[in-house]
Design a protein around this motif. Structure first.
Motif, PDB file in Angstrom:
ATOM      1  N   SER A 277       0.847  -1.192   0.129  1.00  0.00           N
ATOM      2  CA  SER A 277       0.053  -0.032  -0.053  1.00  0.00           C
ATOM      3  C   SER A 277       0.875   1.146  -0.032  1.00  0.00           C
ATOM      4  O   SER A 277       1.754   1.195   0.394  1.00  0.00           O
ATOM      5  N   ASN A 278       0.454   2.381  -0.673  1.00  0.00           N
ATOM      6  CA  ASN A 278       1.000   3.580  -0.662  1.00  0.00           C
ATOM      7  C   ASN A 278      -0.028   4.705  -0.173  1.00  0.00           C
ATOM      8  O   ASN A 278      -1.086   4.620  -0.459  1.00  0.00           O
ATOM      9  N   TYR A 279       0.607   5.505   0.420  1.00  0.00           N
ATOM     10  CA  TYR A 279      -0.150   6.882   0.813  1.00  0.00           C
ATOM     11  C   TYR A 279       0.625   8.133   0.649  1.00  0.00           C
ATOM     12  O   TYR A 279       1.733   8.151   1.021  1.00  0.00           O
ATOM     13  N   TRP A 280      -0.213   8.950   0.154  1.00  0.00           N
ATOM     14  CA  TRP A 280       0.584  10.265  -0.084  1.00  0.00           C
ATOM     15  C   TRP A 280      -0.344  11.359  -0.086  1.00  0.00           C
ATOM     16  O   TRP A 280      -1.334  11.427  -0.438  1.00  0.00           O
ATOM     17  N   THR A 281       0.370  12.617   0.265  1.00  0.00           N
ATOM     18  CA  THR A 281      -0.485  13.962   0.194  1.00  0.00           C
ATOM     19  C   THR A 281       0.247  15.324  -0.131  1.00  0.00           C
ATOM     20  O   THR A 281       1.602  14.966  -0.391  1.00  0.00           O
ATOM     21  N   ALA A 282      -0.249  16.430  -0.459  1.00  0.00           N
ATOM     22  CA  ALA A 282       0.504  17.425  -0.805  1.00  0.00           C
ATOM     23  C   ALA A 282       1.255  17.914   0.457  1.00  0.00           C
ATOM     24  O   ALA A 282       0.919  17.457   1.666  1.00  0.00           O
ATOM     25  N   VAL A 283       2.388  18.585  -0.169  1.00  0.00           N
ATOM     26  CA  VAL A 283       3.414  19.129   0.848  1.00  0.00           C
ATOM     27  C   VAL A 283       2.907  20.394   1.166  1.00  0.00           C
ATOM     28  O   VAL A 283       2.508  21.290   0.530  1.00  0.00           O
ATOM     29  N   LEU A 284       3.471  20.914   2.590  1.00  0.00           N
ATOM     30  CA  LEU A 284       3.187  22.315   3.025  1.00  0.00           C
ATOM     31  C   LEU A 284       4.537  23.110   3.035  1.00  0.00           C
ATOM     32  O   LEU A 284       5.686  22.581   3.364  1.00  0.00           O
ATOM     33  N   PHE A 285       4.385  24.313   2.752  1.00  0.00           N
ATOM     34  CA  PHE A 285       5.562  25.197   2.474  1.00  0.00           C
ATOM     35  C   PHE A 285       5.186  26.499   3.291  1.00  0.00           C
ATOM     36  O   PHE A 285       4.080  26.640   3.366  1.00  0.00           O
ATOM     37  N   PHE A 286       6.108  27.214   3.865  1.00  0.00           N
ATOM     38  CA  PHE A 286       5.935  28.503   4.269  1.00  0.00           C
ATOM     39  C   PHE A 286       6.562  29.466   3.463  1.00  0.00           C
ATOM     40  O   PHE A 286       7.292  29.098   2.643  1.00  0.00           O
ATOM     41  N   LYS A 287       5.618  30.507   3.281  1.00  0.00           N
ATOM     42  CA  LYS A 287       5.927  31.683   2.447  1.00  0.00           C
ATOM     43  C   LYS A 287       6.286  32.842   2.966  1.00  0.00           C
ATOM     44  O   LYS A 287       5.627  33.164   3.855  1.00  0.00           O
ATOM     45  N   HIS A 288       7.590  33.106   2.942  1.00  0.00           N
ATOM     46  CA  HIS A 288       8.317  34.390   3.512  1.00  0.00           C
ATOM     47  C   HIS A 288       7.727  35.583   2.993  1.00  0.00           C
ATOM     48  O   HIS A 288       7.148  35.609   1.790  1.00  0.00           O
ATOM     49  N   THR A 289       7.760  36.708   3.824  1.00  0.00           N
ATOM     50  CA  THR A 289       7.251  37.999   3.233  1.00  0.00           C
ATOM     51  C   THR A 289       7.994  38.506   2.058  1.00  0.00           C
ATOM     52  O   THR A 289       7.446  39.281   1.313  1.00  0.00           O
ATOM     53  N   ASN A 290       9.192  38.028   1.974  1.00  0.00           N
ATOM     54  CA  ASN A 290       9.876  38.284   0.789  1.00  0.00           C
ATOM     55  C   ASN A 290       9.544  37.724  -0.503  1.00  0.00           C
ATOM     56  O   ASN A 290      10.307  37.873  -1.469  1.00  0.00           O
ATOM     57  N   GLY A 291       8.656  36.662  -0.355  1.00  0.00           N
ATOM     58  CA  GLY A 291       8.229  35.897  -1.379  1.00  0.00           C
ATOM     59  C   GLY A 291       8.859  34.580  -1.757  1.00  0.00           C
ATOM     60  O   GLY A 291       8.363  34.063  -2.619  1.00  0.00           O
TER      61      GLY A 291
END
Length: 319
Positions: free
Chosen positions: A59-73
């Motif tokens: 079995s495999n399980y996968w999800t979208a990854v989370l990113f942090f966006k800095h105020t500098n873009g």
């Protein structure tokens, strides 16, 4: 992946609930369910499970990854933490659940395991990246976020990203539908063959409708994101700084993918047993894998993108 196969079925009332950790198998742009054959896929996923991912085994399980966006873009990938309920040393990954009703019993109902994997084997998704408003998000009761005080925090469950820095990080909870139409192992949208009667916080799901009469295991993912390193970087205006890997800064579109591939009838035997959580390990009745072996499990990086530095643009997303 922690558990591999079944050795025997236990005698007694059936109330099995399975919980195991899967270390991170890979983080890259692969998605053989929604974008089969496309390399790379449109956005980054974190993937756990068997190391024959994208072939046919386990079995495999996968999800979208989370990113942090800095105020500098610029963007920085948020690391994944180990769940406190699991053995120490697991390399990130997710906690996977297969429950029958809740954490205590099977609800006196027959649970039918997913059909073994093949070229047209069982698969499903939950959530959708096209969800774009809070009312629709509230309707997806199986998709929630938790602002962690520590790794044991479980409430309240939120339909969108937390609105303030979280002391212990952020947890994503994804409950898949558990009612099957008894006909199709997949569907064009990857969810119409299933019907979701899940409720909040691992409470018992509602009864299956006549259109989808077969109760299957309740699969759920928990992913803990270590957002604490970004707590002092939150925008001064209080706006949300987190972005999912397909470029959306709302949690509404979080989604998850599942491909079933347990060997033989091992999952059915597990659902027919009476073990609960850790008591199911070490051959009682499931074979288990130690943390060191699990952490060695990996798949080849087929895309070779930089996912650890501060990035000017999200992988796969246009400038």
């Amino acid at each position: 992946m922690m558990w591999l196969s079944m050795t025997l079925a236990l005698v007694g009332p059936s109330q099995a609930a399975l919980r195991f950790g899967c270390s991170t198998l890979s983080i890259q742009r692969l998605d053989p369910l929604v974008e089969p054959g496309r390399l790379p896929s449109s956005h980054v996923h974190q993937i756990v499970g068997g190391n024959a991912f994208n072939v046919s085994d386990f079995s495999n399980y996968w999800t979208a990854v989370l990113f942090f966006k800095h105020t500098n873009g610029t963007y920085k990938r948020v690391p994944i933490m180990q769940n406190s309920a699991l053995p120490n040393g697991i390399n990130g990954g997710m906690t996977i659940y297969y429950t029958q009703q809740d954490f205590f019993s099977n609800g006196n109902q027959k649970i039918t395991a997913f059909k073994p994997i093949s070229e047209t084997g069982f698969r499903m998704t939950v959530g959708s990246p096209t969800t774009n408003n809070l009312n629709d998000a509230k309707g997806h009761v199986g998709i929630r976020f938790v602002c962690l005080t520590d790794k044991n925090t479980r409430f309240p469950e939120l339909p969108d990203f937390p609105t303030k820095p979280c002391k212990g990080g952020i947890m994503t909870v994804q409950h898949f539908p558990s009612c099957w139409d008894d006909k199709n192992l997949d569907s064009p949208d990857h969810h119409s063959h299933m019907y979701n009667t899940a409720k909040e916080a691992f409470s018992p799901a509602g009864p299956c409708p006549a259109s989808h009469p077969v109760r299957m295991p309740q699969v759920a993912y928990e992913t803990l994101w270590d957002t604490t390193q970004f707590n002092n970087m939150w925008p001064k205006d209080g706006s949300n700084p987190f972005v999912l890997s397909y470029g959306v800064n709302k949690g509404y579109g979080t989604h998850a993918d599942y491909v079933f591939g347990w060997k033989g009838d091992s999952l059915q035997k597990a659902m027919d047993s009476s073990c609960m959580f850790n008591a199911c390990e070490n051959g009682r009745p499931l074979k288990s894998q130690n943390v060191q072996a699990m952490n060695k499990c990996a798949v080849k990086n087929m895309v070779n993108e930089d996912l650890d530095s501060w990035l000017k643009v999200l992988p796969g997303q246009a400038m």
